[in-house]
Design an enzyme around this catalytic site. Sequence first.
Site, PDB file in Angstrom:
ATOM      1  N   THR A   1       2.418  -1.388  -4.854  1.00  0.00           N
ATOM      2  CA  THR A   1       2.288  -1.939  -6.210  1.00  0.00           C
ATOM      3  C   THR A   1       1.880  -3.404  -6.168  1.00  0.00           C
ATOM      4  OG1 THR A   1       4.687  -2.365  -6.251  1.00  0.00           O
ATOM      5  CG2 THR A   1       3.906  -0.352  -7.309  1.00  0.00           C
TER       6      THR A   1
ATOM      7  N   LYS B   1      -0.807  -5.787  -8.568  1.00  0.00           N
ATOM      8  CA  LYS B   1      -0.508  -7.084  -9.195  1.00  0.00           C
ATOM      9  C   LYS B   1      -1.561  -8.109  -8.832  1.00  0.00           C
ATOM     10  CE  LYS B   1       4.307  -5.864  -8.704  1.00  0.00           C
ATOM     11  NZ  LYS B   1       5.249  -5.691  -7.611  1.00  0.00           N
TER      12      LYS B   1
ATOM     13  N   LYS C   1       4.700  -8.820   1.137  1.00  0.00           N
ATOM     14  CA  LYS C   1       5.305  -7.488   1.054  1.00  0.00           C
ATOM     15  C   LYS C   1       6.428  -7.408   2.082  1.00  0.00           C
ATOM     16  CE  LYS C   1       1.303  -5.681   1.698  1.00  0.00           C
ATOM     17  NZ  LYS C   1       1.404  -4.816   0.526  1.00  0.00           N
ATOM     18  N   ARG C   2       7.198  -6.375   1.999  1.00  0.00           N
ATOM     19  CA  ARG C   2       8.264  -6.152   2.983  1.00  0.00           C
ATOM     20  C   ARG C   2       7.685  -6.143   4.390  1.00  0.00           C
ATOM     21  NH1 ARG C   2      10.143  -1.102   4.814  1.00  0.00           N
ATOM     22  NH2 ARG C   2       8.824  -0.093   3.264  1.00  0.00           N
TER      23      ARG C   2
ATOM     24  N   LYS D   1       2.866  -2.005   7.839  1.00  0.00           N
ATOM     25  CA  LYS D   1       2.169  -2.873   6.880  1.00  0.00           C
ATOM     26  C   LYS D   1       1.286  -3.898   7.580  1.00  0.00           C
ATOM     27  CE  LYS D   1       5.750  -2.202   3.355  1.00  0.00           C
ATOM     28  NZ  LYS D   1       4.994  -1.613   2.246  1.00  0.00           N
TER      29      LYS D   1
ATOM     30  N   HIS E   1       8.696   8.752  -1.794  1.00  0.00           N
ATOM     31  CA  HIS E   1       8.020   7.462  -1.628  1.00  0.00           C
ATOM     32  C   HIS E   1       7.540   7.200  -0.208  1.00  0.00           C
ATOM     33  CE1 HIS E   1       8.623   5.507  -5.574  1.00  0.00           C
ATOM     34  NE2 HIS E   1       9.701   6.255  -5.646  1.00  0.00           N
TER      35      HIS E   1
END
Length: 816
Positions: free
Chosen positions: A655, A659, A547-548, A553, A359
Amino acid sequence: MQQHALLTKEEVKKSIVGKLQRHNGCSLAEATPNQIYKAVASTIRDQIMAKLVAARRAIREANGRRLYYLSVEFLMGRSLLSNMLNLCATSAYREAFAELGIDMEDLLREEPEPGLGNGGLGRLAACFMDSLATLNLPAMGCTIRYEYGLFRQRIVDGQQVELPDNWLEHGNSWEIPAPEDSVEVRFGGRLEEDWSSGELHVRHMDYTPVIAVPYDMPVTGYDNDMVNVLRMWSARAPKSFDLASFGRGNYQQALEVRGMAEVLCKVLYPEDDHFEGKQLRLSQHYFFTSATLQFLIAEYKREHGDDLHRLHEKVVIHINDTHPGLAIPEMMRLLMDNEGFSWEDAEYVVTHMVAYTNHTILSEALERWPEDLMRTHLPRIYQILQEMNRRLCERLWQRFPGDWDRIAQMAILAYNQVHMANLCVAYSYSVNGVSKLHGDILKRSTFHDFHLVMPEKFSAITNGITHRRWLMLANPRLSALITEAIGDKWHTDAEALRELLPLREDAAFRESFARVKRENKLRLSQWLILNQREGFDPDCLLDVQAKRLHEYKRQLLNALHLLVLYNRIVDNPDYDMPPRCVIFGAKASPGYRRAKLIIRFINAVSDLVARHPRASKLLKIIFLENYCVSAAEVLIPAAELSQQLSTATKEASGTGNMKFMMNGALTIGTLDGANVEMDAAVGRENIYIFGARAGEVEAIYAGNTYQASTVFENNQEIRRAMTQMIDGTLAEAGVFNELYHSLLFGDHGGMADPYLVLKDFGSYTMAQKRISADYRNADKWQRMAIANTACSGIFASDRTIREYNDNIWHLAPARW
């Protein structure tokens, strides 16, 4: 289709009232909200249990392969609504609630959010469980029954504060204890070797035992009779050992055993920047993998007899990231020490039974353990790893003679560390990435040398989400509109959503689509007022990054842009833009200081904007506290813009991006992870792509050619915003110095701006200008939004699971 009869409205009412009388000795009028919730949950569970019995019988009779999906996280979300949906019983229950005077929102507030996961890894595993059951594939998810999960996030004075999340305080209505399947897991101690029979027999002595007790949570398939289970392992001390130790006055030893049992299942991801934390994490990973493997062997013997030489023909073990990677040496141990296998026979079974999903390519996330810790805490596992490493290096020497540096990079044991990713790649029969780009990077970079030696193992299967939870359950208004327009076949075939594409040109459908979005925004605003005492204008552009929290990110890129927008508004009285509400949802790991500092920076920018009379009319920034599945189910249907900003090559898939897309949000993102495939699916005209591409990023890292200081000097807006970081504009001077220095000078001699925030800033701001212009054109925006929903079906987890099964698992669907 379903074989078991559904309950009628009257049967639902009778069951709820009867359970309150039998279990609580009260009437509906006297019952507390929690008692009513448990009565409803118990009624639904009764239906599921009947299906579970039949499903287990069908699986046994089919006598096919079974999947054991091992993951340290399963971010399941609440079960009440999803079980009603999958049972196709929502209407009967809602009608019963209306006649009984039960408020659905009150029920949902009583259901705790299971603390079994954190982010995308766990949510993916949960979506997989849903799709496996819906496709009638026999599988068991396996994890730890965390008592507190990760943590409950509070924002106090702009900063993250972590509170315990005791989700099991009032019990878990959905779990089924299975104490008959309890097993012993052993830690520490010493080994004695016995060659008296001419063969090696290893005895584990003076170990610390912990009892693993399973709890099963049923996972229902949609509109069928299949029920799989998520098996959660809980730890307890062996009672007899405690009593004996106390009787001998050996209190310390007894307390040591009890202490280990009590701490093992407390929290997800305990801090590991110290020895005790590392030991606890290692213990957790070994605990649930060993317990799972012991159980699956016992299950196999009950159904197929004691000969395990064909175990791999009936069992697939899938390792979701490296955390359960100890399943490989543990299965070797069980087969050799308990079942009398030779090394060669055990290795054959294991290497034909274990599959591995990677991952991440981030070096810090490729799990490693200190050799000394493995040697003392899991001595037999370490001994097996030594032999596995010796044999692997021997094979690699044949392929790369004399190239010790290359072999060391591929070794399981090297540089005083146990390299879990190398173990998983070397001894699994399948290694897959989670998007096409990620799969390519694994082959050409992360595991390049392994790919040269064993190319047949490698593949890529793009992640997916379950559209039943993330569209049907989370967005009932849009689901009803879609079903009215194209029928309900998309419930089980998400790619049928493509039939919405022609409706982009239907003015009435565009108007209905826009109305649903506005109603969802209004719902979110009301939810925020209830939970955080702040809402927003539903007529603004709703822009979300959820998100985390991690530097790659790039929440910092978003926040810097917001500071630049603020400066434009303040400097120019004529500056105009569509009013925008930007929502951040993110948790930072408690020990990740810089991530927590970015949260503080976001909230400082928010406060700055809120204090300015004109800027606050055009821009609102909200940090959504304690982002979780339940919050996402309200947030995602309302979002109009989805920010997917990871530095190219860093996000394996994502993911959340799927969504948001499925719910009609447009994406601004880099060509990273699954964004690449989203771009191809929806077309460049319906997505906002910016930033450096993967090849350019790899070249920058390889040649260190990028100079952040050049961007800083040449871009006046960046220079001003970064100066505001440290000059007291946002907080007392010096608070954000670390962020400033990381962007401009780097850390400890490393590269400045390692995630290319400043490099991609110009491209990002240009994309944001296009977004503002397009949002003013309501018809164009709605056409683009409809296209995103219509083209999202390929990212349903049903498709993902079919690919896994066709290419890796080869399970036969259960038949009734």
